[in-house]
Design a protein around this motif. Sequence first.
Motif, PDB file in Angstrom:
ATOM      1  N   GLU A 105      87.987  45.379  55.902  1.00 34.98           N
ATOM      2  CA  GLU A 105      88.460  43.781  56.082  1.00 34.98           C
ATOM      3  C   GLU A 105      89.703  43.496  55.285  1.00 34.98           C
ATOM      4  N   ILE A 150      92.886  45.192  56.686  1.00 33.80           N
ATOM      5  CA  ILE A 150      93.510  44.526  58.135  1.00 33.80           C
ATOM      6  C   ILE A 150      94.040  43.276  57.691  1.00 33.80           C
ATOM      7  N   LYS A 151      93.534  42.544  56.928  1.00 33.39           N
ATOM      8  CA  LYS A 151      93.981  41.254  56.073  1.00 33.39           C
ATOM      9  C   LYS A 151      95.581  41.433  55.724  1.00 33.39           C
ATOM     10  N   ALA A 169      97.568  43.970  56.253  1.00 36.55           N
ATOM     11  CA  ALA A 169      98.558  44.617  56.974  1.00 36.55           C
ATOM     12  C   ALA A 169      98.824  43.424  58.092  1.00 36.55           C
ATOM     13  N   ASP A 170      97.706  42.585  58.427  1.00 38.58           N
ATOM     14  CA  ASP A 170      98.264  41.225  58.966  1.00 38.58           C
ATOM     15  C   ASP A 170      99.210  40.352  58.370  1.00 38.58           C
ATOM     16  N   LEU A 171      99.124  40.081  57.081  1.00 34.45           N
ATOM     17  CA  LEU A 171      99.742  39.357  56.197  1.00 34.45           C
ATOM     18  C   LEU A 171     101.337  39.980  56.140  1.00 34.45           C
ATOM     19  N   GLU A 217     102.964  41.608  58.267  1.00 28.58           N
ATOM     20  CA  GLU A 217     103.607  41.697  59.439  1.00 28.58           C
ATOM     21  C   GLU A 217     103.847  40.218  59.734  1.00 28.58           C
ATOM     22  N   GLU A 218     103.047  39.009  59.317  1.00 33.95           N
ATOM     23  CA  GLU A 218     103.255  37.608  59.383  1.00 33.95           C
ATOM     24  C   GLU A 218     104.724  37.406  58.621  1.00 33.95           C
ATOM     25  N   LYS A 256      98.281  34.239  49.422  1.00 27.25           N
ATOM     26  CA  LYS A 256      97.312  34.608  50.282  1.00 27.25           C
ATOM     27  C   LYS A 256      96.492  35.937  49.997  1.00 27.25           C
TER      28      LYS A 256
END
Length: 257
Positions: free
Chosen positions: A55, A58-59, A61-63, A65-66, A95
């Motif tokens: 988890e 994933i968070k 990796a998303d951050l 990209e964001e 974050k």
Amino acid sequence: NVRKEVESRIGYELEYYPEKPTLRVESHHLGVGEQKQEGLKYIGFPILSGMLNYEQAIKIADLAEEVGAELRTTTQQNLIFVNLPEEELDGTITKMEDIGFTLKQSKIRKYAIGCTGHPYCVFSLGLGTSAREELEDIINHLEETIGDLDLTINSAGCPNGCSRPWLSDIGIQGTSKLLPDGERTQAFNVLLGGGRREGEVVLARLILKRALPEDVKLSIERVVRTYLNEKQEGETFKDFTWRHEVNELKKMMVEQK
């Protein structure tokens, strides 16, 4: 020696270099740093034993990209956001704290390296306390009893030594110990004084053999306290250990009864 043995087998002498390789200054790339590219920063987050769950992965990796950054990992088990726009700096740090990773850590925690150990590695002895758990226990104990320290602790769960315990100020290597009742239990060897010293790399010396997990942190606390009380001006922990013989260091670590 090794060189002569190799030369005898290949049939000719190897070329000798008069100068030793120059050691680079070690950098962990932790915290916020400048990049050569204008307007871009990097942030290095320490991750103890390199452990994060899916988890969190994933968070993160998303951050990345964001905020328009890239992710890199290091041999010191750190995670680095690179090519990070300067305006995203504070938000990324906040974050990451929400995800579970902060820059506000002690030096001994930031610089520590540990193998994952049991149950994640097939080479782990799996007899009880893992190298990862032992490392966390040691760090927590030192933070509570002494405070922050500028030294490195590497913890490995077996003789393979993936976390390089021979190249740290304090090295922990997993092994086993046969108890009087015939049962075999988890134990650790403790090494002191490895890493960069006087322009060279030196291997840590084995000081304690087959110490029980609950005794390791106390032994380390004793030798660190002795160092803090008896060190010479400007003397590092590594230099302090090399100023003493193995038997002297062992005496510092073992409780006097």
